[in-house]
Write a protein that holds these residues in place. Structure first.
Motif, PDB file in Angstrom:
ATOM      1  N   LYS A 159     -38.938 -86.354  27.106  1.00 17.41           N
ATOM      2  CA  LYS A 159     -38.559 -85.031  27.592  1.00 17.41           C
ATOM      3  C   LYS A 159     -36.987 -85.308  28.065  1.00 17.41           C
ATOM      4  N   ASN A 210     -40.300 -73.348  36.083  1.00 16.20           N
ATOM      5  CA  ASN A 210     -40.933 -74.592  36.240  1.00 16.20           C
ATOM      6  C   ASN A 210     -40.585 -75.576  35.118  1.00 16.20           C
ATOM      7  N   GLY A 211     -40.230 -76.770  35.637  1.00 17.96           N
ATOM      8  CA  GLY A 211     -39.909 -77.899  34.525  1.00 17.96           C
ATOM      9  C   GLY A 211     -38.393 -77.579  33.972  1.00 17.96           C
ATOM     10  N   GLY A 265     -35.786 -78.711  35.438  1.00 20.96           N
ATOM     11  CA  GLY A 265     -34.931 -79.797  35.810  1.00 20.96           C
ATOM     12  C   GLY A 265     -34.306 -79.815  36.935  1.00 20.96           C
ATOM     13  N   LYS A 266     -34.733 -78.779  37.919  1.00 21.95           N
ATOM     14  CA  LYS A 266     -34.177 -78.725  39.239  1.00 21.95           C
ATOM     15  C   LYS A 266     -34.417 -79.991  40.211  1.00 21.95           C
ATOM     16  N   THR A 267     -35.659 -80.547  40.073  1.00 20.78           N
ATOM     17  CA  THR A 267     -36.153 -81.723  41.102  1.00 20.78           C
ATOM     18  C   THR A 267     -35.421 -82.748  40.393  1.00 20.78           C
ATOM     19  N   THR A 268     -35.421 -82.840  39.129  1.00 20.55           N
ATOM     20  CA  THR A 268     -34.799 -83.871  38.591  1.00 20.55           C
ATOM     21  C   THR A 268     -33.256 -84.147  38.732  1.00 20.55           C
ATOM     22  N   HIS A 319     -37.565 -69.953  44.268  1.00 22.36           N
ATOM     23  CA  HIS A 319     -38.146 -69.066  43.321  1.00 22.36           C
ATOM     24  C   HIS A 319     -38.080 -67.804  43.721  1.00 22.36           C
TER      25      HIS A 319
HETATM   26  N1  LIG Z   1     -41.811 -88.838  36.159  1.00 26.12           N
HETATM   27  C1  LIG Z   1     -41.829 -87.982  35.071  1.00 26.12           C
HETATM   28  N2  LIG Z   1     -42.156 -88.534  33.783  1.00 26.12           N
HETATM   29  C2  LIG Z   1     -42.099 -87.522  32.860  1.00 26.12           C
HETATM   30  N3  LIG Z   1     -41.684 -86.358  32.742  1.00 26.12           N
HETATM   31  C3  LIG Z   1     -41.085 -85.788  33.768  1.00 26.12           C
HETATM   32  C4  LIG Z   1     -41.074 -86.579  35.141  1.00 26.12           C
HETATM   33  N4  LIG Z   1     -40.614 -85.941  36.100  1.00 26.12           N
HETATM   34  C5  LIG Z   1     -40.458 -84.590  35.451  1.00 26.12           C
HETATM   35  N5  LIG Z   1     -40.735 -84.614  34.314  1.00 26.12           N
HETATM   36  C6  LIG Z   1     -40.630 -83.580  33.267  1.00 26.12           C
HETATM   37  O1  LIG Z   1     -38.950 -83.312  33.217  1.00 26.12           O
HETATM   38  C7  LIG Z   1     -38.943 -81.873  33.579  1.00 26.12           C
HETATM   39  C8  LIG Z   1     -38.316 -81.387  34.810  1.00 26.12           C
HETATM   40  O2  LIG Z   1     -39.013 -81.508  35.772  1.00 26.12           O
HETATM   41  P1  LIG Z   1     -38.544 -81.263  37.013  1.00 26.12           P
HETATM   42  O3  LIG Z   1     -39.439 -81.687  38.178  1.00 26.12           O
HETATM   43  O4  LIG Z   1     -37.003 -81.504  37.259  1.00 26.12           O
HETATM   44  O5  LIG Z   1     -38.703 -79.464  37.074  1.00 26.12           O
HETATM   45  P2  LIG Z   1     -38.285 -78.435  38.366  1.00 26.12           P
HETATM   46  O6  LIG Z   1     -37.202 -77.541  37.707  1.00 26.12           O
HETATM   47  O7  LIG Z   1     -38.145 -79.118  39.505  1.00 26.12           O
HETATM   48  O8  LIG Z   1     -39.584 -77.606  38.232  1.00 26.12           O
HETATM   49  P3  LIG Z   1     -40.501 -76.823  39.364  1.00 26.12           P
HETATM   50  O9  LIG Z   1     -39.952 -75.696  39.645  1.00 26.12           O
HETATM   51  O10 LIG Z   1     -42.003 -76.618  38.734  1.00 26.12           O
HETATM   52  O11 LIG Z   1     -40.312 -77.767  40.671  1.00 26.12           O
HETATM   53  C9  LIG Z   1     -40.463 -81.288  33.136  1.00 26.12           C
HETATM   54  O12 LIG Z   1     -40.489 -81.029  31.897  1.00 26.12           O
HETATM   55  C10 LIG Z   1     -41.240 -82.526  33.721  1.00 26.12           C
HETATM   56  O13 LIG Z   1     -42.474 -82.231  33.091  1.00 26.12           O
END
Ligand SMILES: Nc1ncnc2c1ncn2[C@@H]1O[C@H](COP(=O)(O)OP(=O)(O)OP(=O)(O)O)[C@@H](O)[C@H]1O
Ligand SMILES: [Mg+2]
Lengths: 257, 319
Positions: A23, A45-46, A48-51, A210
């Motif tokens: 991913k 959702n997903g 990449g913000k938290t990442t 959000h």
């Molecule tokens: N530890 C992990 N292992 C595998 N995939 C991951 C992991 N953490 C996040 N992902 C994937 O990376 C992508 C980005 O995730 P992230 O958590 O950054 O999203 P987000 O923007 O914070 O979403 P949300 O609004 O739901 O919090 C998603 O597709 C998620 O499934």
């Protein structure tokens, strides 16, 4: 080189690289924040913000790219070391506080970063400062400093967490949906506090939300993430003219691609 | 033996094991991570203390026992934080490894008496018992006569003084900056890291402290019984836990100071319970099962109480 507090250069991160579940969570993402700027971050959702936050905080080491904080390369620095200058707050109010310790002990621990040396962690001089800060919350917590953190409500705990995250005047503040778990009244209060503190201490801030209204109303710039890239960057005139309805439409349009 | 004598004997045992209860309290209640090094470290403190005592340094022996075990704790903590091995397994690994070390310290045998060979006036080799802190204290207070001639009372008084100082030091320590950071690490490690504190280091300090405390108990017991034995550590962890839990039932969960005091109180009460059980003709090998039952009971009691309350409510609604 850039003197901006936060400079993110071509950040890339893949989860489970080389497997069928691979991913791409961050895709050559670049971002420059001028000093003191308050930026709201949107994204489905997903996206990449938290990442992105986790790489800035050092909980995750990116595959490629660089992160500079005040000109210093922190891409591979230990998480607790860079925490000296970065404050963070999450959706879950329980994450930022220690439930079995008192309010004053929690604040004293967060203040360890900047406090002058003292034998006991809780002392009269620091306590006066903590009391002032708590009084600013207007929740009556200044009279409950010996109460265990675990006994407070979610909103109170999040407000206290906000104080803890900003108590040492960080260079950067990261907020990941920090009002999402609160009732509308508490959310409004914490949001107002967030703005006040960021402005007062001139803290450069990234805030994930959000809520389209908050995204436009709070701060001076709004970015939108999708599939690990910045697909929209609004500020100035353009942002001032934007309505939350129009933004929501943009949000779905960008998300669908 | 009179009732008073029995009580004194029980209390002096309880005091000897109090530092161990404090150590178990530090890992279980403060770091909130069970440390299974305990059985091994108790004996390690004992063996090192025996070796140094025989070399002729009784007071240093107690400290050496504790310090040596701080190193054992360091090993456990490094396995936890650097090698990222499960805390439970880390403790078991170090404890098992210590078995060999303990044998080596005892010179390849399973027990060692605190005595050394000396040549007497007639030129013959005889065993002379080594001075211990309890012997030294006994010599000091015996001239006072009366109750002071009772060896159990001597043990109780000296150990009480040591444990009091130890508890006071710990109570102060947990309000200093490093002490508070250790408490916070057990409570919310992520928050400690976000506060720019090296949580791994804090955890390491906590585990080292806990093991030093456990070993100190082993060292005191070694001086009191005048020998070191490999089997003394068996089931120590469960006994320590039983003390901590009994203390908690009495003192509640109010704060560090209350927690430390109830750990000591729990250790005393636990020994009194054992003494009473012996009076009722309980064979001594029954101790371990009894300790286990106490721990299981104390751990399930809150849940049991909840279930009973729920049922009572249901019955009440039906009535
Ligand atoms: N530890 C992990 N292992 C595998 N995939 C991951 C992991 N953490 C996040 N992902 C994937 O990376 C992508 C980005 O995730 P992230 O958590 O950054 O999203 P987000 O923007 O914070 O979403 P949300 O609004 O739901 O919090 C998603 O597709 C998620 O499934
Ligand atoms: Mg997220």
């Amino acid at each position: 080189m850039s003197s901006s507090p936060l400079s993110i250069q071509s950040l890339t991160h893949r989860f489970e690289a080389g497997t069928v579940n691979e991913k791409l969570a961050l895709d050559r993402l670049s971002l420059e924040l001028p000093a003191g700027q308050f930026v709201t971050v949107l994204g489905s959702n997903g996206s990449g913000k938290t990442t992105l936050f986790n790489t800035i905080l050092g909980k995750l080491i990116p595959d490629e790219g660089r992160i500079l904080l005040d000109g210093e390369d922190i891409t591979r620095q230990k998480d607790y070391k860079r925490a000296l200058n970065i404050g963070c707050l999450y959706q879950n109010p329980l994450r930022g506080t220690a439930p079995d310790m008192t309010i004053e002990e929690n604040l004293a621990l967060a203040y360890t970063r900047k406090a002058s040396r003292s034998f006991f962690a809780v002392n009269r001089r620091d306590n006066r400062y903590f009391r002032e800060l708590l009084a600013g919350l207007d929740m009556g917590l200044e009279n409950r400093m010996k109460t265990k953190m675990g006994l407070l409500s979610g909103g109170q705990r999040q407000a206290a967490s906000l104080l803890m995250a900003t108590i040492a005047q960080p260079k950067l503040l990261l907020l990941d949906e920090h009002t999402a778990a609160l009732d509308p009244g508490a959310a409004e209060k914490v949001m107002h506090l967030t703005e006040t503190i960021a402005r007062r201490d001139h803290i450069t801030t990234l805030m994930v939300t959000h809520d389209m209204d908050y995204a436009l109303r709070v701060g001076s710039r709004t970015i939108m993430l999708d599939s690990g890239r910045i697909v929209m960057d609004l500020s100035g005139e353009e942002r001032a003219r934007m309505t939350s309805g129009a933004l929501a439409e943009l949000f779905y349009a960008k998300g669908k691609r | 033996m009179t009732m008073l004598n029995l009580l004194i004997a029980a209390l002096s045992q309880g005091m000897l094991y109090a530092p161990m209860a404090l150590g178990v309290f530090v890992t279980f209640r403060i770091l909130k991570t069970p440390d299974l090094t305990v059985d091994g470290s108790f004996v390690f403190g004992m063996t090192v203390c025996a070796a140094v005592t025989i070399a002729g340094y009784p007071i240093a022996a107690l400290l050496c026992g504790a310090l040596a075990d701080a190193l054992a704790g360091l090993c456990t903590a490094l396995l936890q934080t650097k090698a990222r091995i499960e805390p439970i397994l880390s403790g078991i690994l170090v404890s098992t490894g210590l078995y060999t070390v303990n044998y080596a310290v005892l010179g390849g045998q399973s027990n060692l008496y605190l005595q050394r060979e000396v040549i007497n006036a007639q030129g013959a080799a005889v065993n002379e018992s080594c001075p211990t802190v309890y012997r030294m204290f006994g010599k000091l207070v015996k001239p006072m006569g009366g109750l002071m001639k009772d060896a159990n009372l001597q043990t109780l008084l000296l150990t009480l003084a040591i444990v009091a100082v130890l508890t006071a030091l710990l109570a102060v320590f947990f309000f200093t900056r490093p002490g508070m950071a250790i408490r916070a690490t057990g409570d919310n490690e992520e928050m400690v890291r976000s506060s720019s504190i090296n949580a791994d280091r804090m955890r390491t300090c906590g585990v080292m402290l806990a093991n030093a405390l456990v070993a100190f108990s082993g060292a005191l017991l070694c001086h009191q019984q005048r020998y070191a034995d490999m089997n003394c550590g068996n089931g120590m962890l469960v006994m320590g836990l039983a003390s901590v839990i009994i203390g908690q039932v009495l003192g509640g969960r109010r704060g560090v100071v209350a927690g430390l005091l109830s750990a000591v109180g729990g250790s005393l009460l636990y020994r009194i319970v054992l003494q009473l059980a012996y009076r009722l003709d309980m064979p001594s090998y029954f101790v371990k099962l009894l300790s286990t039952l106490i721990v299981i009971l104390a751990l399930t009691l809150p849940r049991l109480r909840g279930a009973i309350a729920k049922r009572a409510k249901k019955e009440g609604a039906r009535a």
